[in-house]
Design a protein around this motif. Structure first.
Motif, mmCIF file in Angstrom:
data_model
loop_
_atom_site.group_PDB
_atom_site.id
_atom_site.type_symbol
_atom_site.label_atom_id
_atom_site.label_comp_id
_atom_site.label_asym_id
_atom_site.label_seq_id
_atom_site.Cartn_x
_atom_site.Cartn_y
_atom_site.Cartn_z
ATOM 1 N N ARG A 86 117.444 57.620 57.826
ATOM 2 C CA ARG A 86 117.302 57.766 59.276
ATOM 3 C C ARG A 86 115.843 57.549 59.657
ATOM 4 O O ARG A 86 114.978 57.446 58.785
ATOM 5 C CB ARG A 86 117.784 59.147 59.736
ATOM 6 N N HIS A 87 115.581 57.494 60.940
ATOM 7 C CA HIS A 87 114.190 57.346 61.392
ATOM 8 C C HIS A 87 113.327 58.323 60.590
ATOM 9 O O HIS A 87 113.582 59.539 60.585
ATOM 10 C CB HIS A 87 114.090 57.648 62.878
ATOM 11 N N PRO A 88 112.307 57.841 59.894
ATOM 12 C CA PRO A 88 111.583 58.702 58.957
ATOM 13 C C PRO A 88 110.878 59.884 59.605
ATOM 14 O O PRO A 88 110.806 60.966 58.998
ATOM 15 C CB PRO A 88 110.583 57.742 58.298
ATOM 16 N N VAL A 89 110.377 59.720 60.821
ATOM 17 C CA VAL A 89 109.733 60.849 61.500
ATOM 18 C C VAL A 89 110.793 61.858 61.936
ATOM 19 O O VAL A 89 110.599 63.074 61.803
ATOM 20 C CB VAL A 89 108.898 60.366 62.704
ATOM 21 N N GLU A 90 111.922 61.384 62.448
ATOM 22 C CA GLU A 90 112.999 62.293 62.845
ATOM 23 C C GLU A 90 113.544 63.050 61.639
ATOM 24 O O GLU A 90 113.953 64.197 61.756
ATOM 25 C CB GLU A 90 114.116 61.507 63.535
ATOM 26 N N ARG A 91 113.547 62.402 60.474
ATOM 27 C CA ARG A 91 114.002 63.096 59.276
ATOM 28 C C ARG A 91 113.055 64.240 58.932
ATOM 29 O O ARG A 91 113.502 65.328 58.554
ATOM 30 C CB ARG A 91 114.099 62.122 58.103
ATOM 31 N N VAL A 92 111.745 63.996 59.071
ATOM 32 C CA VAL A 92 110.765 65.056 58.822
ATOM 33 C C VAL A 92 111.005 66.223 59.772
ATOM 34 O O VAL A 92 110.994 67.396 59.365
ATOM 35 C CB VAL A 92 109.327 64.525 58.971
ATOM 36 N N ILE A 93 111.236 65.922 61.048
ATOM 37 C CA ILE A 93 111.475 66.971 62.042
ATOM 38 C C ILE A 93 112.720 67.776 61.683
ATOM 39 O O ILE A 93 112.732 69.008 61.740
ATOM 40 C CB ILE A 93 111.593 66.361 63.454
ATOM 41 N N THR A 153 101.097 64.583 66.268
ATOM 42 C CA THR A 153 101.687 64.839 64.952
ATOM 43 C C THR A 153 102.687 63.752 64.579
ATOM 44 O O THR A 153 102.697 63.259 63.447
ATOM 45 C CB THR A 153 102.384 66.224 64.940
ATOM 46 N N LYS A 154 103.513 63.343 65.541
ATOM 47 C CA LYS A 154 104.477 62.270 65.287
ATOM 48 C C LYS A 154 103.762 60.968 64.938
ATOM 49 O O LYS A 154 104.177 60.248 64.014
ATOM 50 C CB LYS A 154 105.369 62.067 66.504
ATOM 51 N N ALA A 155 102.700 60.666 65.671
ATOM 52 C CA ALA A 155 101.960 59.431 65.418
ATOM 53 C C ALA A 155 101.327 59.447 64.029
ATOM 54 O O ALA A 155 101.307 58.428 63.324
ATOM 55 C CB ALA A 155 100.895 59.222 66.491
ATOM 56 N N LEU A 167 104.028 56.653 57.190
ATOM 57 C CA LEU A 167 105.323 56.148 56.749
ATOM 58 C C LEU A 167 105.613 54.706 57.141
ATOM 59 O O LEU A 167 106.597 54.121 56.672
ATOM 60 C CB LEU A 167 106.438 57.054 57.314
ATOM 61 N N GLU A 168 104.776 54.104 57.982
ATOM 62 C CA GLU A 168 105.127 52.791 58.520
ATOM 63 C C GLU A 168 105.155 51.695 57.455
ATOM 64 O O GLU A 168 105.957 50.750 57.552
ATOM 65 C CB GLU A 168 104.184 52.395 59.663
ATOM 66 N N ASP A 169 104.320 51.790 56.420
ATOM 67 C CA ASP A 169 104.377 50.790 55.358
ATOM 68 C C ASP A 169 105.712 50.862 54.617
ATOM 69 O O ASP A 169 106.274 49.832 54.223
ATOM 70 C CB ASP A 169 103.223 50.984 54.367
ATOM 71 N N ASP A 170 106.220 52.070 54.451
ATOM 72 C CA ASP A 170 107.517 52.217 53.789
ATOM 73 C C ASP A 170 108.638 51.658 54.663
ATOM 74 O O ASP A 170 109.614 51.106 54.150
ATOM 75 C CB ASP A 170 107.786 53.693 53.470
ATOM 76 N N TRP A 186 113.823 52.239 65.015
ATOM 77 C CA TRP A 186 112.830 53.109 64.386
ATOM 78 C C TRP A 186 111.440 52.849 64.951
ATOM 79 O O TRP A 186 110.645 53.781 65.110
ATOM 80 C CB TRP A 186 112.799 52.877 62.874
ATOM 81 N N ARG A 187 111.149 51.601 65.247
ATOM 82 C CA ARG A 187 109.808 51.232 65.689
ATOM 83 C C ARG A 187 109.549 51.583 67.153
ATOM 84 O O ARG A 187 108.391 51.692 67.558
ATOM 85 C CB ARG A 187 109.592 49.732 65.480
ATOM 86 N N ARG A 188 110.609 51.755 67.923
ATOM 87 C CA ARG A 188 110.439 52.034 69.337
ATOM 88 C C ARG A 188 109.587 53.288 69.542
ATOM 89 O O ARG A 188 109.762 54.307 68.864
ATOM 90 C CB ARG A 188 111.818 52.222 69.988
ATOM 91 N N ASP A 189 108.659 53.218 70.422
ATOM 92 C CA ASP A 189 107.723 54.304 70.765
ATOM 93 C C ASP A 189 106.606 54.477 69.746
ATOM 94 O O ASP A 189 105.714 55.322 69.944
ATOM 95 C CB ASP A 189 108.445 55.643 70.935
ATOM 96 N N TYR A 190 106.634 53.710 68.638
ATOM 97 C CA TYR A 190 105.589 53.862 67.624
ATOM 98 C C TYR A 190 104.769 52.592 67.418
ATOM 99 O O TYR A 190 103.643 52.655 66.946
ATOM 100 C CB TYR A 190 106.197 54.288 66.286
#
Length: 280
Positions: A98-105, A248-250, A256-259, A274-278
């Motif tokens: 899933r979106h890697p940042v959302e997974r962290v959250i 924090t999200k940024a 994680l963006e390289d992954d 996934w890239r939207r907003d980032y």
């Protein structure tokens, strides 16, 4: 006896709901313990195979499957992929991302509701490397792709699954070589959510609530009595995800963006959602 397929992650990517749907398929015998986590923690795994296989009661012709997200906790457990290959080199592997940042959250929320991590999110997710590492999907899945071959690894996107569960389940049916038709009537209710769901502090109590005895008691004990008792036993219920600041999200995305690029290369598609907003 050998297990035919495993869902190996990623954590907090819908594997509980997907496992329940697969377990309901008549051509699948799913492990009695959804997440036995046998191979990541048992170095002498051959010695305990009888006990592990005892978790399955297949009917003739059924595929055996389990779901342990621990198997892709890399680098926490370095040699799990080798053990699984030695166990069954023809093993089919399903990996959901899933979106890697959302997974962290979601991971942090999971730990917060279980009182594992009480630190503020902007401290916790950078202090504990597991938060970021478990969202490095390319790093986690590459050892399996190299050892088992891409033909034996099905890569799925969580957001695509939640948008159209039946289509994703049909893809899994094709991957496993089973009839897709039973999935047309599958239950698509999400399971194992961290937000809005009460959580029992005691593991023994959690196991008891899934027992036949408990289900019989529910039918005879009035809710007016059950509810006060239940709330005395529950940990704090989180009604909404903890707030993560834009900064924090940024910062997480930067890590994680390289992954994400690696995942896009593996999939052969750009993950614009996934890239939207980032990215701009």
């Amino acid at each position: 006896m050998r297990v035919d397929f495993m869902m190996i992650g990623a954590q907090k990517c819908g594997t509980t709901s997907m496992a329940a749907q697969l377990a309901a398929h008549p051509q699948i015998c799913f492990c009695r313990d959804k997440e036995p986590g046998y191979f990541h923690k048992t170095e002498a795994w051959r010695e305990g195979l009888d006990a592990y296989h005892a978790l399955y009661t297949p009917r003739p012709g059924q595929l055996l499957g389990e779901a342990s997200t621990f198997y892709t906790f890399y680098p926490e457990f370095l040699d799990t992929h080798k053990r699984l290959y030695d166990y069954n080199p023809a093993l089919k592997l399903i990996y959901v991302m899933r979106h890697p940042v959302e997974r962290v959250i979601s991971h942090y929320t999971h730990n917060r509701v279980r009182e594992i991590d009480a630190r503020p999110p902007e401290v916790a997710v950078f202090a504990d490397p597991a938060y970021v590492n478990r969202s490095r999907y390319g790093v986690q899945i590459r050892p399996y792709l190299e050892l088992f071959g891409p033909e034996n690894v099905l890569l799925l996107i969580f957001e695509q699954y939640t948008a159209d569960q039946i289509t994703t389940l049909h893809r899994i049916a094709g991957f496993l070589g089973i009839d897709p038709a039973p999935f047309d009537e599958t239950d698509t209710t999400p399971q194992h959510q961290s937000v809005g769901q009460p959580y029992l502090r005691s593991e023994a109590l959690r196991n008891f609530t899934h027992s036949g005895v408990f289900q019989k008691m529910r039918g005879v004990v009035p809710a007016s009595i059950r509810q006060p008792i239940r709330h005395r036993l529950l940990s704090n219920t989180i009604e909404e995800k903890p707030h993560f600041s834009a900064e924090t999200k940024a910062a997480l995305w930067r890590l994680l963006e390289d992954d994400v690029r690696t995942v896009e290369e593996l999939l052969g598609e750009r993950l614009d959602g996934w890239r939207r907003d980032y990215t701009h």
